[in-house]
Design a protein around this motif. Structure first.
Motif, short mmCIF file in Angstrom:
data_model
loop_
_atom_site.label_atom_id
_atom_site.label_comp_id
_atom_site.label_asym_id
_atom_site.label_seq_id
_atom_site.Cartn_x
_atom_site.Cartn_y
_atom_site.Cartn_z
N ARG A 197 0.85 -1.19 0.00
CA ARG A 197 0.00 0.00 0.00
C ARG A 197 0.88 1.24 0.00
O ARG A 197 1.81 1.35 0.80
CB ARG A 197 -0.89 0.06 1.25
CG ARG A 197 -1.81 -1.12 1.45
CD ARG A 197 -3.00 -1.07 0.50
NE ARG A 197 -3.95 -2.12 0.81
CZ ARG A 197 -3.92 -3.33 0.25
NH1 ARG A 197 -2.99 -3.62 -0.65
NH2 ARG A 197 -4.82 -4.24 0.57
N PRO A 235 -0.25 5.30 -0.11
CA PRO A 235 -1.11 6.46 -0.36
C PRO A 235 -0.33 7.54 -1.10
O PRO A 235 0.80 7.87 -0.72
CB PRO A 235 -1.50 6.92 1.05
CG PRO A 235 -1.25 5.72 1.92
CD PRO A 235 -0.09 5.02 1.32
N VAL A 274 -4.73 5.43 -3.52
CA VAL A 274 -3.86 4.43 -2.91
C VAL A 274 -3.40 3.46 -3.99
O VAL A 274 -4.21 2.89 -4.72
CB VAL A 274 -4.59 3.66 -1.79
CG1 VAL A 274 -3.71 2.53 -1.24
CG2 VAL A 274 -4.98 4.61 -0.66
N ASP A 299 -2.49 2.23 8.96
CA ASP A 299 -2.25 3.42 8.14
C ASP A 299 -3.39 3.67 7.15
O ASP A 299 -3.70 4.82 6.83
CB ASP A 299 -0.94 3.27 7.36
CG ASP A 299 0.27 3.43 8.26
OD1 ASP A 299 0.27 4.34 9.09
OD2 ASP A 299 1.20 2.61 8.15
N THR A 300 -4.00 2.60 6.64
CA THR A 300 -5.07 2.77 5.66
C THR A 300 -6.45 2.48 6.27
O THR A 300 -7.44 2.46 5.54
CB THR A 300 -4.85 1.85 4.45
OG1 THR A 300 -4.61 0.51 4.91
CG2 THR A 300 -3.65 2.31 3.64
N ASN A 313 -4.46 -3.00 8.74
CA ASN A 313 -3.50 -1.97 8.37
C ASN A 313 -3.93 -0.65 8.99
O ASN A 313 -4.90 -0.03 8.54
CB ASN A 313 -3.40 -1.84 6.85
CG ASN A 313 -2.19 -1.03 6.41
OD1 ASN A 313 -1.82 -0.04 7.03
ND2 ASN A 313 -1.57 -1.46 5.32
N TYR A 317 -8.26 6.95 10.90
CA TYR A 317 -8.58 8.28 10.36
C TYR A 317 -8.82 9.26 11.49
O TYR A 317 -8.96 8.88 12.66
CB TYR A 317 -9.82 8.21 9.47
CG TYR A 317 -11.09 7.84 10.22
CD1 TYR A 317 -11.91 8.81 10.79
CD2 TYR A 317 -11.46 6.51 10.39
CE1 TYR A 317 -13.05 8.47 11.51
CE2 TYR A 317 -12.59 6.16 11.09
CZ TYR A 317 -13.39 7.14 11.66
OH TYR A 317 -14.51 6.80 12.37
N PHE A 348 -9.40 1.84 1.38
CA PHE A 348 -9.15 1.60 2.80
C PHE A 348 -8.84 0.12 3.02
O PHE A 348 -9.05 -0.74 2.15
CB PHE A 348 -10.37 1.98 3.63
CG PHE A 348 -11.45 0.91 3.63
CD1 PHE A 348 -11.61 0.07 4.74
CD2 PHE A 348 -12.27 0.72 2.54
CE1 PHE A 348 -12.57 -0.94 4.73
CE2 PHE A 348 -13.23 -0.28 2.53
CZ PHE A 348 -13.39 -1.11 3.63
N ASP A 349 -8.33 -0.18 4.21
CA ASP A 349 -8.23 -1.54 4.74
C ASP A 349 -8.84 -1.51 6.14
O ASP A 349 -8.81 -0.47 6.81
CB ASP A 349 -6.77 -1.99 4.85
CG ASP A 349 -6.12 -2.20 3.50
OD1 ASP A 349 -6.52 -3.15 2.81
OD2 ASP A 349 -5.22 -1.41 3.14
N SER A 388 -1.87 -0.05 -4.79
CA SER A 388 -1.84 -1.36 -4.14
C SER A 388 -1.25 -2.41 -5.07
O SER A 388 -1.17 -2.20 -6.29
CB SER A 388 -3.27 -1.81 -3.75
OG SER A 388 -3.94 -0.85 -2.99
N ALA A 436 -6.45 -2.65 -2.04
CA ALA A 436 -7.28 -2.08 -0.99
C ALA A 436 -8.75 -2.14 -1.40
O ALA A 436 -9.08 -2.21 -2.58
CB ALA A 436 -6.87 -0.63 -0.73
N GLY A 466 -5.25 8.69 5.74
CA GLY A 466 -4.01 8.72 4.99
C GLY A 466 -3.82 10.07 4.35
O GLY A 466 -3.84 11.10 5.02
#
Length: 634
Positions: A244, A246, A320, A411-412, A409, A415, A403-404, A322, A328, A357
């Motif tokens: 991933r 971003p 993102v 980071d993804t 994850n 928020y 997103f994940d 991937s 993602a 992200g």
């Protein structure tokens, strides 16, 4: 002979080089008040031998002034930097400290133990690889122990040390240690915590902190420092998860170079790898991995790089990139856990800005499913979230994002929510999963659009949003404007606050949360009517700027005209056509705007009517003149 300054410079350069390539572990300390968190960190700093002589001298002096350990050095004073903390012997803010050993560098966050500082603990834990949960051997597992354990499970900290401290005050009892271990394991099972290490120690005396000591020969596990030097760092784990990155910046220095710059959140990437860009779903292959120091044959999690692709595809900041085999997900509705971090409560329906992200998108909490009691883990119904509240909610976005799930994850999947008016961070959340209905609902294309409907009616669709206090004259003026428009052959519809509450919004009361939902529904109806080609007039108090901003954002540029019917409170109260002010003054009507609920006046309306100085006819003529000036009517 070398000068002293040269020798010092050489020592500093050698020190920096020695630490340059060490791994970094971020960890937090948490637990109940007075469990010894700050003392433990202070000892770690002291034992790492990174303190300067003036720091040691200051701590020795402060130990005599503020300390609680008699003649011994009070290591907690190395961390408790705020005067209020030193005087009360507690930690309020999150204190970050750096130290290192021969094997690893460390950043430690000492987080507060009080419930009212839950948001501080969440902030400190958001980037941590591991956590040290302090337990006072005398008191065992307490409410705050459970609370912080829940927050650690919520944030997804994978490595937890349960440091059973102050063993010197229970005669280094193995039986007491085993009792606490059994009790905590039973509780942790409810939270799904698995990777736990239990260490008996005395932060004050130093037992099992750096060395084992001789007081607990029955313990054969690692020392605390030994654990911290060897535990897996998340960056190492993330190298083995799906790729991933971003996109932070589209790098276009000249026509022959177009790269996409960002920090790799997880996984690895090499030239030739197939990639997928989300949320668009477009695919390509990696052509080059560019850095300031030259091209790379492989890039891994934690590196900032610029990726050049084989194909010219449309990619923007916030997208993102991937791996094509495990991309993602994309969605615009989610179940999420949200930690509220602002003095003003979270109200469902109120619009915020979500930063996930490098993506920024308008977001609304459409429903609070339940609030979690962080002390008992019980679920309770809630219509709003107050400061430090934690709730499981339904989150709706203005467009799909990549997103994940947060547990896969951070980071993804993690928020923040930002107040659109003040730009303050008001919440932090973790995405669980996309709601199935968001995958099944799509915008249906229609051949007759808003422009065609407006042309058929000989007008330009627009929304006239009248706002002001109760009794300001909004409905009267709006009604007069509609009569003038109707007489001129325009096609209109008037949405009046009282009338709407007889039908569409009859289930809503007058709490702040209900008012937010009231305006959200009206704004959506008004948007549909504007799409039908109508000139729509709304007459609502609409007391909050954020909801009026939400209504504006639903419309296209130039379609929203805010009309502030500015009538002083004393004038509106004197008019009191419905007797509402009298009821509010007698306490019979709660949350009445202008009395016990705020009205946030528009800061830059398209039309500001000083209604007390104008007749209804003059005010209506001013609205018609504005519409003609903007060429919205003939």
């Amino acid at each position: 002979m070398a000068h002293a300054s040269d020798m010092i410079a050489g020592d500093i350069e050698g020190y920096l080089k020695a630490h340059e390539h060490k791994g970094l572990l971020r960890f937090i300390t948490c637990g109940s008040v007075d469990d010894g968190k700050s003392t433990l960190i202070g000892r770690l700093l002291f034992e790492s031998k990174l303190l300067f002589e003036d720091q040691l001298a200051a701590i020795e002096a402060d130990s005599k002034k503020y300390g609680t350990q008699g003649e011994e050095m009070d290591f907690a004073l190395l961390v408790d930097g705020l005067a209020a903390e030193r005087e009360q012997g507690i930690t309020i803010d999150v204190a970050y400290r750096f130290f290192s050993t021969d094997k690893r560098k460390f950043i430690v966050a000492d987080t507060p133990g009080h419930e009212q500082y839950t948001r501080n603990m969440v902030t400190g834990a958001s980037t941590a690889d591991a956590a040290i949960l302090m337990v006072d051997a005398r008191h065992g597992i307490l409410t705050q122990t459970r609370r912080h354990s829940f927050l650690m499970s919520l944030i997804g900290i994978r490595h937890i040390v349960v440091a059973i401290n102050k063993m010197d005050l229970v005669d280094y009892s193995k039986a007491r240690f085993d009792q606490i271990v059994d009790e905590y394991r039973a509780f942790a099972k409810q939270l799904g915590l698995e990777d736990m290490t239990f260490i008996p120690l005395s932060a004050l005396k130093g037992d099992n902190v750096i060395e084992h000591g001789h007081h607990m020969p029955w313990y054969h596990g690692p020392t605390l420092m030994g654990y911290l030097e060897t535990v897996e760092v998340d960056e190492e784990r993330l190298q083995h998860t799906p790729f991933r990155m971003p996109v932070q910046w589209v790098n276009r220095p000249h026509l022959d170079f177009r790269g996409f710059t960002g920090l790799i959140a997880s996984g690895t990437v090499k030239p030739g790898d197939a990639i997928r860009v989300q949320p668009s779903g477009k695919t390509s292959h990696i052509k080059r991995i560019f850095t300031y120091d030259g091209d790379l044959e492989q890039a891994i999690a934690g590196q900032s790089v610029t990726l050049l692709l084989e194909d010219e595809i449309d990619i923007s900041r916030g997208d993102v990139i991937s791996g094509v085999d495990a991309p993602a997900e994309t969605a615009d509705q989610f179940e999420t856990t949200l930690v509220w971090m602002h003095d003003q409560p979270l109200l469902p329906g109120r619009p915020y800005l979500m930063k996930l992200g490098t993506q920024s998108v308008s977001a609304t909490v459409s429903q609070i499913k339940y609030q979690v009691n962080v002390n008992t883990l019980e679920h309770a119904a809630a219509r709003q979230l107050d400061l430090n509240g934690i709730g499981v909610c339904t989150l709706s976005l203005s467009k799909p994002v990549a997103f994940d799930p947060y547990q896969e994850n951070a980071d993804t999947g993690g928020y923040i929510l930002i107040d659109r008016m003040t730009n303050n961070t008001v919440g932090a959340g973790m995405l669980h999963f996309a709601l199935r209905r968001s995958q099944n609902i799509h915008m249906q294309h229609v051949d007759i659009d808003k422009q065609a409907r407006g042309i058929a009616k000989g007008q330009k669709p627009v929304l006239l949003w009248f706002t002001g206090l109760s009794g300001a004259g909004k409905s009267t003026i709006a009604n007069r404007v509609e009569k003038k428009l109707h007489a001129a052959g325009q096609h209109t519809y008037l949405l009046d606050g009282d009338n709407v509450r007889h039908g569409l919004n009859r289930d809503l009361g007058f709490t702040d949360a209900d008012r937010v939902e009231n305006i959200r529904r009206v704004a959506e109806v008004a948007r549909l009517m504007v799409d039908a080609g109508l000139i729509v007039l709304t007459a609502f108090i609409s007391p909050f700027r954020s909801e009026r901003r939400m209504a504006r954002d639903l419309m296209e540029e130039g379609e929203f005209i805010e009309i502030f019917v500015d009538t002083p409170l004393e004038v509106a109260e004197e008019r009191d056509p419905k007797g509402l002010y009298k009821k509010a003054r007698r306490g019979e009507l709660k949350n009445f705007t202008g009395i016990d609920s705020a009205y946030e006046a528009p800061e830059d309306p398209e039309l500001h009517l000083q209604a007390a100085k104008l007749s209804t006819e003059e005010a209506a003529d001013a609205v018609i003149a504005l519409l003609r000036e903007r060429q919205l009517i003939g």
